[in-house]
Every structure is written in structure tokens, then in C-alpha cells.
Scaffold this motif. Sequence first.
Motif, PDB file in Angstrom:
ATOM      1  N   VAL A   1      -0.288  12.346   4.985  1.00 29.23           N
ATOM      2  CA  VAL A   1      -1.577  11.958   4.394  1.00 29.23           C
ATOM      3  C   VAL A   1      -2.347  13.198   3.959  1.00 29.23           C
ATOM      4  CG1 VAL A   1      -3.806  10.873   4.861  1.00 29.23           C
ATOM      5  CG2 VAL A   1      -1.698   9.819   5.718  1.00 29.23           C
ATOM      6  N   LEU A   2      -2.345  14.233   4.799  1.00 30.51           N
ATOM      7  CA  LEU A   2      -3.074  15.457   4.486  1.00 30.51           C
ATOM      8  C   LEU A   2      -2.482  16.153   3.257  1.00 30.51           C
ATOM      9  CD1 LEU A   2      -5.269  17.474   5.284  1.00 30.51           C
ATOM     10  CD2 LEU A   2      -3.597  18.584   6.792  1.00 30.51           C
ATOM     11  N   LEU A   3      -1.166  16.296   3.213  1.00 29.11           N
ATOM     12  CA  LEU A   3      -0.520  16.974   2.093  1.00 29.11           C
ATOM     13  C   LEU A   3      -0.729  16.227   0.776  1.00 29.11           C
ATOM     14  CD1 LEU A   3       2.868  18.167   3.626  1.00 29.11           C
ATOM     15  CD2 LEU A   3       1.109  19.607   2.598  1.00 29.11           C
ATOM     16  N   LEU A   4      -0.497  14.924   0.800  1.00 25.27           N
ATOM     17  CA  LEU A   4      -0.670  14.141  -0.426  1.00 25.27           C
ATOM     18  C   LEU A   4      -2.115  14.204  -0.911  1.00 25.27           C
ATOM     19  CD1 LEU A   4       1.501  10.959   0.315  1.00 25.27           C
ATOM     20  CD2 LEU A   4       2.069  12.917  -1.145  1.00 25.27           C
ATOM     21  N   GLY A   5      -3.049  14.110   0.036  1.00 22.27           N
ATOM     22  CA  GLY A   5      -4.452  14.177  -0.343  1.00 22.27           C
ATOM     23  C   GLY A   5      -4.822  15.515  -0.960  1.00 22.27           C
ATOM     24  N   VAL A   6      -4.291  16.594  -0.396  1.00 21.64           N
ATOM     25  CA  VAL A   6      -4.560  17.929  -0.931  1.00 21.64           C
ATOM     26  C   VAL A   6      -3.960  18.084  -2.325  1.00 21.64           C
ATOM     27  CG1 VAL A   6      -4.041  20.389  -0.651  1.00 21.64           C
ATOM     28  CG2 VAL A   6      -4.837  19.052   1.304  1.00 21.64           C
TER      29      VAL A   6
ATOM     30  N   LEU B   1      -6.499   8.617  -0.805  1.00 23.27           N
ATOM     31  CA  LEU B   1      -5.965   9.721  -0.015  1.00 23.27           C
ATOM     32  C   LEU B   1      -6.696  11.031  -0.275  1.00 23.27           C
ATOM     33  CD1 LEU B   1      -2.118   9.045  -0.343  1.00 23.27           C
ATOM     34  CD2 LEU B   1      -3.620   8.487   1.568  1.00 23.27           C
ATOM     35  N   GLN B   2      -7.491  11.082  -1.340  1.00 20.16           N
ATOM     36  CA  GLN B   2      -8.190  12.314  -1.687  1.00 20.16           C
ATOM     37  C   GLN B   2      -9.617  12.346  -1.141  1.00 20.16           C
ATOM     38  OE1 GLN B   2      -7.809  13.373  -5.904  1.00 20.16           O
ATOM     39  NE2 GLN B   2      -6.174  11.865  -6.104  1.00 20.16           N
ATOM     40  N   ARG B   3     -10.062  11.258  -0.547  1.00 21.13           N
ATOM     41  CA  ARG B   3     -11.435  11.197  -0.054  1.00 21.13           C
ATOM     42  C   ARG B   3     -11.640  12.205   1.069  1.00 21.13           C
ATOM     43  NH1 ARG B   3     -12.628   4.888   0.896  1.00 21.13           N
ATOM     44  NH2 ARG B   3     -14.569   5.801   1.695  1.00 21.13           N
ATOM     45  N   PRO B   4     -12.789  12.899   1.087  1.00 22.24           N
ATOM     46  CA  PRO B   4     -13.029  13.943   2.099  1.00 22.24           C
ATOM     47  C   PRO B   4     -12.873  13.460   3.528  1.00 22.24           C
ATOM     48  CG  PRO B   4     -14.685  14.047   0.376  1.00 22.24           C
ATOM     49  CD  PRO B   4     -13.896  12.801   0.115  1.00 22.24           C
ATOM     50  N   GLU B   5     -13.370  12.253   3.835  1.00 22.01           N
ATOM     51  CA  GLU B   5     -13.278  11.765   5.205  1.00 22.01           C
ATOM     52  C   GLU B   5     -11.831  11.514   5.616  1.00 22.01           C
ATOM     53  OE1 GLU B   5     -14.575   8.145   2.645  1.00 22.01           O
ATOM     54  OE2 GLU B   5     -14.808  10.332   2.679  1.00 22.01           O
ATOM     55  N   VAL B   6     -11.008  11.096   4.654  1.00 22.35           N
ATOM     56  CA  VAL B   6      -9.591  10.892   4.949  1.00 22.35           C
ATOM     57  C   VAL B   6      -8.910  12.231   5.213  1.00 22.35           C
ATOM     58  CG1 VAL B   6      -7.382  10.088   4.022  1.00 22.35           C
ATOM     59  CG2 VAL B   6      -9.458   8.746   3.647  1.00 22.35           C
ATOM     60  N   LEU B   7      -9.211  13.226   4.401  1.00 22.39           N
ATOM     61  CA  LEU B   7      -8.609  14.553   4.563  1.00 22.39           C
ATOM     62  C   LEU B   7      -9.031  15.194   5.886  1.00 22.39           C
ATOM     63  CD1 LEU B   7      -9.018  15.980   0.939  1.00 22.39           C
ATOM     64  CD2 LEU B   7      -6.916  15.214   2.042  1.00 22.39           C
ATOM     65  N   VAL B   8     -10.310  15.089   6.218  1.00 22.13           N
ATOM     66  CA  VAL B   8     -10.797  15.683   7.467  1.00 22.13           C
ATOM     67  C   VAL B   8     -10.169  15.002   8.679  1.00 22.13           C
ATOM     68  CG1 VAL B   8     -12.826  16.007   8.929  1.00 22.13           C
ATOM     69  CG2 VAL B   8     -12.965  16.484   6.479  1.00 22.13           C
ATOM     70  N   THR B   9     -10.136  13.673   8.659  1.00 20.75           N
ATOM     71  CA  THR B   9      -9.542  12.929   9.776  1.00 20.75           C
ATOM     72  C   THR B   9      -8.065  13.263   9.930  1.00 20.75           C
ATOM     73  OG1 THR B   9     -11.102  11.109   9.444  1.00 20.75           O
ATOM     74  CG2 THR B   9      -9.122  10.641  10.727  1.00 20.75           C
ATOM     75  N   ALA B  10      -7.344  13.278   8.807  1.00 22.33           N
ATOM     76  CA  ALA B  10      -5.915  13.606   8.854  1.00 22.33           C
ATOM     77  C   ALA B  10      -5.705  15.030   9.349  1.00 22.33           C
ATOM     78  CB  ALA B  10      -5.291  13.427   7.474  1.00 22.33           C
TER      79      ALA B  10
ATOM     80  N   ALA C   1       2.989  11.487  10.376  1.00 17.33           N
ATOM     81  CA  ALA C   1       2.216  10.717   9.395  1.00 17.33           C
ATOM     82  C   ALA C   1       0.960  11.455   8.947  1.00 17.33           C
ATOM     83  CB  ALA C   1       1.834   9.361   9.989  1.00 17.33           C
ATOM     84  N   TYR C   2       0.320  12.175   9.871  1.00 15.20           N
ATOM     85  CA  TYR C   2      -0.923  12.859   9.517  1.00 15.20           C
ATOM     86  C   TYR C   2      -0.666  13.987   8.518  1.00 15.20           C
ATOM     87  CZ  TYR C   2      -2.228  10.343  13.728  1.00 15.20           C
ATOM     88  OH  TYR C   2      -2.422   9.352  14.656  1.00 15.20           O
ATOM     89  N   ALA C   3       0.471  14.668   8.674  1.00 15.85           N
ATOM     90  CA  ALA C   3       0.813  15.732   7.728  1.00 15.85           C
ATOM     91  C   ALA C   3       1.040  15.159   6.333  1.00 15.85           C
ATOM     92  CB  ALA C   3       2.063  16.472   8.202  1.00 15.85           C
TER      93      ALA C   3
END
Length: 207
Positions: free
Chosen positions: A22-27, A41-50, A18-20
Motif C-alpha cells: 500500500v505504501l509503495l503503490l501510494g508513493v 492509495l495516494q491519500r495522505p492518511e492512507v500513506l501515513v497509516t501504511a 501488505a503495508y509495504a
Amino acid sequence: MSVLPLVFTSGWASGVNAYAVVLLLGVFGATGLSDDIPETLQRPEVLVTAGVLFLCEAVADKIPYVDSAWDSAHTVIRPVAGAWVGALLAGQSGSLDDVVAGLVGGSTALASHTVKAGTRMAINTSPEPFSNVIVSLAEDLGVGGIVTFAMFHPGAAAVIAGVLLVSGLVTLVFLISRIRRFLRRRAQRREEKRLAARVGRSGRPPD
């Protein structure tokens, strides 16, 4: 175009990592490669946490028995993540009801998580550790490849995810006997540790 294929594919991938997802979609959204990715999904805190949790999973997922413990802890997390991502994608697109998308993403994630967790239990019956690393790498590459492919060809990616899901469920049926042996061995080790702890406290073997 309906967002359903992307919801299904992201749900399948969320059940594996799941983390991959969220990270991929956000990127993809943050870099402008796709306009279909919600701002959340693009928010910095979401990307860093993921990203941090993805690194944790990348390590835990390659260690025998630790991977199964990690899977057990994520029995709820992965389906919830699949439902959350699906609902967000539907809200961004507007072509699918959020509740329906959440159900599709969550149920697909639960099914693929069951395949992943069951397969890992079967693999852990093998005495060597290399199979865990190989399977984990294959899962990471598979999730990354299919989610990326889904950004440009969502229908074809959904077909691939569906084939992988069905074949995984069929394979899991044939691995049930090995999984049962794994569970018996784990219960036996726990009992041995419990008895050893009793002996250590009392200084004599139990009656």
C-alpha cells in the motif's frame, strides 16, 4: 493493457507485507511515477497509516515467535488487503472486473501469506535468532523490488511472483514436519506457563 499482472503481483506481495505494498503503490502514484494508481492509495492518511504499520511490522517480523504471532493476527488482514488493492487497481484501469480482481488479489495474498507464515514457523524451530532477521530483510527487499519492477514491467513481475509462489508452496510441503514440532513446543510452553501460574497462586505444586 490488462491490469491482471499487476493485480496478481500486488496480491502476492500483500501476502508477504501488505503495508509495504500500500505504501509503495501510494508513493508511486503521489509522485507521478505511475498513472495507474488509484487516488485512494495516494491519500495522505492512507500513506501515513501504511507507513506506521510498515515500521511496526519491520520490527515485529524480525523477532522469533513474535513474527509468528504477528502472522497469525494478519491471516485475515493480508488477504483482505490483497483483494482491496486488486479491486482498486481494476477500478482505476477499467480493463478487469473489480470482483474478479479482488478474488485474484485476495486468493494470491492468502497463498503467499500461508507460505510466509509456515516458513516462519519452521525457522522458529532454530535456536538462533539471526535467520529471522535475514529472512525478514529478504522478504522486505523482495516485496519492494518486485512491486517496483511491476510498475514498469508488470508481465515479467507477475511471472517472477508466480515462480516464487509455487516454489514457496513446494518448500512449505517439505517443512511441515518442522512446523508440527514448532506447534508442539509452543503448546508445551503454554502448558508449562499455565502450571507455573497455578503453582504461584496456590503455593504448592498441582496434583
